[in-house]
Scaffold this motif. Structure first.
Motif, short mmCIF file in Angstrom:
data_model
loop_
_atom_site.label_atom_id
_atom_site.label_comp_id
_atom_site.label_asym_id
_atom_site.label_seq_id
_atom_site.Cartn_x
_atom_site.Cartn_y
_atom_site.Cartn_z
N PRO A 144 0.81 -1.16 0.00
CA PRO A 144 -0.12 0.17 0.09
C PRO A 144 0.97 1.31 0.03
N VAL A 145 0.38 2.21 -0.75
CA VAL A 145 1.10 3.74 -0.71
C VAL A 145 0.15 4.94 -0.17
N TYR A 146 0.81 5.62 0.82
CA TYR A 146 0.28 6.70 0.95
C TYR A 146 0.12 7.83 0.17
N TYR A 147 -0.60 8.85 0.12
CA TYR A 147 -0.53 10.06 -0.35
C TYR A 147 -0.23 11.10 0.86
N VAL A 148 0.77 11.79 0.72
CA VAL A 148 1.14 12.72 1.52
C VAL A 148 1.12 13.99 1.15
N GLU A 149 0.44 14.94 1.96
CA GLU A 149 0.54 16.50 1.66
C GLU A 149 1.59 17.06 2.69
N VAL A 150 2.35 17.75 2.31
CA VAL A 150 3.56 18.31 3.39
C VAL A 150 3.27 20.00 3.16
N GLN A 151 3.15 20.70 4.22
CA GLN A 151 3.24 22.12 4.08
C GLN A 151 4.45 22.46 4.88
N ALA A 152 5.21 23.27 4.34
CA ALA A 152 6.84 23.73 4.94
C ALA A 152 7.17 25.05 4.23
N PRO A 153 7.95 25.88 4.89
CA PRO A 153 8.47 27.03 4.53
C PRO A 153 9.38 26.85 3.41
#
Length: 285
Positions: A144-153
């Motif tokens: 299984p593969v996760y979809y990741v959303e990252v918020q960073a400066p």
């Protein structure tokens, strides 16, 4: 029986209920003919989806009435379906469900006497033939593969890329967030490597990045899980083409199964002799 991969996207459509066993033969046949270019005989002779009613595997009766006694075969249909469901629920690689496989029955020899074709004989036989056809069709492991959303400066973007690369992840898109100094990055990361990912991310960016993850899709693990020539060293992480073999062996040992995944376990002695005589002994594992 032979096993083949399902067409891309078909497993998901079965799971979503776009095609079901509750449809009439004609409706189901039309769906497969129109969307996946199946021939009329195969599309109208689908016996089951499995495991359960909406499993992402298909059992197709591809026998010809001129070669097989249709009446006898129909009399053991339910038992064959149960054997297929059992095999699809507990696959031969690591006792986990099978996904995205089409099992085609090409030939069947069924005993005339009802006493020799009871469920006790047919169900385990159907399961064994599913296993042997699956193992002889170069099986692969799915993860299984996760979809990741990252918020960073903006100054942490490079650190996010580094953390993802260390965990077999990859960024598919990064865009600046309008009206703020942040960047939004969309990425995929295998669930197996996502353990502790958020902590790692926070440490690498001094707590400035935060992420959200959810399951997105299944992906093929690199390498051949049945390749016995791969040497795995204890306490060393596997990489590249050895990954599938490493995963299979670790899962089997955890479940108390033997390391051997030989197809010969599921074949009759005469079949093994015939395969060896034809010069395909390497198929037997």
């Amino acid at each position: 029986m032979i096993a083949e991969p399902l067409e891309r996207g078909l497993a998901e459509e079965i799971e979503k209920g776009k095609v079901t066993m509750k449809m009439t033969n004609k409706e189901r046949g039309k769906f497969f003919e129109t969307n996946y270019q199946w021939d009329l005989l195969a599309s109208r002779n689908i016996w089951a989806f499995g495991p359960e009613e909406q499993g992402p595997n298909i059992l197709v009766n591809d026998t010809l009435p001129s070669e097989v006694d249709t009446k006898l075969l129909t009399s053991v249909k339910e038992s064959i379906k149960q054997g297929f469901q059992w095999g699809a629920r507990e696959g031969p690689l690591c006792d986990e469900p099978i996904r995205g496989v089409k099992f085609r029955i090409l030939d069947a020899s069924v005993a005339q006497e009802p006493i020799f074709r009871g469920g006790g004989q047919v169900i385990p036989t159907a399961r064994r033939v599913c296993y042997s056809s699956f193992l002889m069709a170069t099986p692969r492991l799915l993860e299984p593969v996760y979809y990741v959303e990252v918020q960073a400066p903006a100054d942490c973007v490079a650190a996010v890329y580094t953390v993802l690369a260390r965990r077999r992840g990859h960024v598919t898109k990064d865009t600046p967030k309008p009206g703020s100094p942040l960047y939004t990055m969309q990425a995929f990361i295998p669930v197996l490597d996502a353990n502790g990912f958020e902590t790692d991310l926070r440490m690498a960016t001094q707590g400035q990045a935060f992420c959200q993850m959810h399951f997105d899709h299944w992906s093929v693990v690199p390498g051949d899980p049945t390749d016995t020539s791969i040497k795995l060293r204890p306490l060393e992480p596997a990489s590249g083409q050895a990954l599938a073999r490493d995963l299979v062996l670790k899962t089997r040992r955890r479940k108390g199964l033997s390391d051997s995944i030989a197809v010969s376990k599921y074949l009759e002695d005469e079949t093994i002799i015939a395969i060896s005589a034809s010069g395909n002994a390497d198929l037997l594992g």
